[in-house]
Design a protein around this motif. Structure first.
Motif, mmCIF file in Angstrom:
data_model
loop_
_atom_site.group_PDB
_atom_site.id
_atom_site.type_symbol
_atom_site.label_atom_id
_atom_site.label_comp_id
_atom_site.label_asym_id
_atom_site.label_seq_id
_atom_site.Cartn_x
_atom_site.Cartn_y
_atom_site.Cartn_z
ATOM 1 N N GLU A 5 26.257 44.113 46.687
ATOM 2 C CA GLU A 5 25.433 45.235 47.111
ATOM 3 C C GLU A 5 26.301 46.419 47.524
ATOM 4 O OE1 GLU A 5 23.027 43.771 50.243
ATOM 5 O OE2 GLU A 5 21.749 42.550 48.945
ATOM 6 N N ARG A 6 27.399 46.110 48.218
ATOM 7 C CA ARG A 6 28.306 47.165 48.667
ATOM 8 C C ARG A 6 28.932 47.885 47.488
ATOM 9 N NH1 ARG A 6 33.882 46.114 52.092
ATOM 10 N NH2 ARG A 6 34.516 48.298 52.302
ATOM 11 N N TYR A 7 29.295 47.117 46.464
ATOM 12 C CA TYR A 7 29.925 47.705 45.280
ATOM 13 C C TYR A 7 28.978 47.569 44.097
ATOM 14 C CZ TYR A 7 34.103 47.338 48.160
ATOM 15 O OH TYR A 7 35.013 47.434 49.172
ATOM 16 N N GLU A 8 27.818 48.153 44.246
ATOM 17 C CA GLU A 8 26.784 47.978 43.233
ATOM 18 C C GLU A 8 27.245 48.423 41.853
ATOM 19 O OE1 GLU A 8 22.079 49.179 42.556
ATOM 20 O OE2 GLU A 8 23.159 49.830 44.323
ATOM 21 N N ALA A 9 28.112 49.430 41.795
ATOM 22 C CA ALA A 9 28.589 49.916 40.493
ATOM 23 C C ALA A 9 29.388 48.863 39.752
ATOM 24 C CB ALA A 9 29.436 51.165 40.670
ATOM 25 N N GLY A 10 29.884 47.854 40.455
ATOM 26 C CA GLY A 10 30.673 46.814 39.810
ATOM 27 C C GLY A 10 29.847 45.704 39.220
ATOM 28 N N ALA A 11 28.544 45.742 39.402
ATOM 29 C CA ALA A 11 27.690 44.692 38.871
ATOM 30 C C ALA A 11 27.220 45.056 37.467
ATOM 31 C CB ALA A 11 26.490 44.475 39.789
ATOM 32 N N VAL A 34 34.358 44.263 37.323
ATOM 33 C CA VAL A 34 32.992 44.177 36.804
ATOM 34 C C VAL A 34 32.508 42.739 36.939
ATOM 35 C CG1 VAL A 34 33.763 43.784 34.423
ATOM 36 C CG2 VAL A 34 31.471 44.694 34.842
ATOM 37 N N ALA A 35 31.230 42.584 37.263
ATOM 38 C CA ALA A 35 30.628 41.259 37.464
ATOM 39 C C ALA A 35 29.431 41.108 36.533
ATOM 40 C CB ALA A 35 30.197 41.093 38.927
ATOM 41 N N PRO A 36 29.653 40.702 35.290
ATOM 42 C CA PRO A 36 28.576 40.699 34.288
ATOM 43 C C PRO A 36 27.436 39.733 34.571
ATOM 44 C CG PRO A 36 30.747 40.589 33.252
ATOM 45 C CD PRO A 36 30.941 40.328 34.702
ATOM 46 N N ILE A 37 27.662 38.683 35.368
ATOM 47 C CA ILE A 37 26.605 37.682 35.579
ATOM 48 C C ILE A 37 26.094 37.721 37.012
ATOM 49 C CG2 ILE A 37 27.561 36.206 33.774
ATOM 50 C CD1 ILE A 37 28.572 34.333 36.008
ATOM 51 N N HIS A 38 26.220 38.874 37.676
ATOM 52 C CA HIS A 38 25.914 38.970 39.101
ATOM 53 C C HIS A 38 24.485 38.578 39.448
ATOM 54 C CE1 HIS A 38 24.036 42.677 37.731
ATOM 55 N NE2 HIS A 38 23.462 42.786 38.900
ATOM 56 N N ASP A 39 23.529 38.819 38.539
ATOM 57 C CA ASP A 39 22.130 38.580 38.871
ATOM 58 C C ASP A 39 21.565 37.303 38.244
ATOM 59 O OD1 ASP A 39 22.366 39.610 36.318
ATOM 60 O OD2 ASP A 39 20.655 40.973 36.482
ATOM 61 N N ARG A 54 33.690 49.125 39.362
ATOM 62 C CA ARG A 54 34.069 49.708 40.650
ATOM 63 C C ARG A 54 35.581 49.595 40.796
ATOM 64 N NH1 ARG A 54 35.890 46.050 44.261
ATOM 65 N NH2 ARG A 54 35.085 43.920 44.224
ATOM 66 N N PRO A 55 36.185 50.520 41.509
ATOM 67 C CA PRO A 55 37.632 50.431 41.703
ATOM 68 C C PRO A 55 37.997 49.195 42.517
ATOM 69 C CG PRO A 55 36.803 52.624 42.243
ATOM 70 C CD PRO A 55 35.613 51.736 42.091
ATOM 71 N N HIS A 56 39.093 48.582 42.169
ATOM 72 C CA HIS A 56 39.627 47.464 42.949
ATOM 73 C C HIS A 56 40.052 47.982 44.313
ATOM 74 C CE1 HIS A 56 42.275 44.105 44.046
ATOM 75 N NE2 HIS A 56 41.669 43.406 43.108
ATOM 76 N N THR A 57 39.839 47.194 45.359
ATOM 77 C CA THR A 57 40.122 47.684 46.706
ATOM 78 C C THR A 57 41.611 47.739 47.017
ATOM 79 O OG1 THR A 57 39.848 45.436 47.571
ATOM 80 C CG2 THR A 57 37.926 46.896 47.634
#
Length: 250
Positions: free
Chosen positions: A181-187, A203-208, A192-195
């Motif tokens: 949720e915090r890095y929604e752009a990475g889902a 990127v998290a292709p299977i997040h949902d 999202r940029p690496h911290t």
């Protein structure tokens, strides 16, 4: 998520083909978005296996001329894993590497280990560190995050930048859900940029996807590099605890 027979046996309301269709829409969108090489984190658990199999299947079905970037499959052997998990990871990585060579795919497998000074027993017995606790988890950074970060940095040094694909899902834990949720752009297909690492995106292709979706896919879809997912199912049926993630950030 507990590794038990109950979680393994839950059925999804989607078919394996439908699940494959959904994830296969996200993979090319991310793959062709830029020219950054990929690093896929592989922990040996169900989620990273699901992601790796979906990516491998898509690449193998993609015309050779469109396989424009290397895909590094990265696993970390902390030297304190259960022997059964170590054997499982080593066996799968070997099979993926052999199949990628056979299928002429730009997929490269690498098992990394912590530096000797960062190993568990050197710090526990040699330096007198206390056993790791939930409030002092020194082992995660030394055994996993640091060696993973070093490998990814080497890819960045060669290529200028990198995309990191992680098999994390929001329903796996409250912490992962909050992170996504915090890095929604990475889902999904966003990045999202690496911290911690410059010029690295996550990127998290299977997040949902749900746990039931993951098991439906693994139970009903043939393994693209050959063999079956029986050994993975056996690990979950025999073991207790949680799936070992492959963290890349502090």
């Amino acid at each position: 998520m507990s590794l038990n027979a109950e979680n393994y046996s839950v059925a999804s309301d989607m078919s394996a083909d439908r699940i494959q269709d959904l994830v296969s829409q996200r993979i090319p969108a991310a793959y062709f978005a830029d020219d950054r090489p990929w690093v896929i984190g592989y922990s040996g658990g169900k989620d990273s296996t699901f992601l790796l199999q979906a990516v491998y299947r898509w690449i193998s079905e993609t015309p050779r001329a469109k396989r424009i970037k290397p895909v590094h499959v990265l696993a970390c052997d902390t030297r304190v894993e259960l022997p059964s998990m170590t054997a499982h990871i080593e066996g799968e990585m070997e099979r993926v590497a052999e199949a990628a060579k056979r299928d002429e795919l730009p997929v490269h497998c690498q098992i990394i280990t912590p530096d000797i000074n960062d190993t568990f027993w050197v710090n526990l017995l040699g330096r007198g560190y206390p056993s790791p606790t939930i409030h002092f988890r020194w082992c995660t950074e030394r055994l996993k995050i640091l060696p993973v970060s070093r490998f990814i940095q080497r890819v960045i040094d060669r290529s200028g930048s990198v995309n990191i694909l992680l098999g994390v899902r929001a329903d796996e834990s409250v912490a992962r859900a909050r992170s996504l949720e915090r890095y929604e752009a990475g889902a999904g297909t966003g990045f999202r940029p690496h911290t911690d690492l410059r010029n690295a995106w996550v990127v998290a292709p299977i997040h949902d996807f749900l746990t039931a979706d993951v098991w439906t896919y693994l139970n009903d879809t043939p393994c693209p590099w050959g063999g079956t997912n029986n050994s993975l199912r056996d690990l979950y049926l025999r073991a207790g605890g949680t799936e070992p993630p492959l963290p890349t950030e502090r």
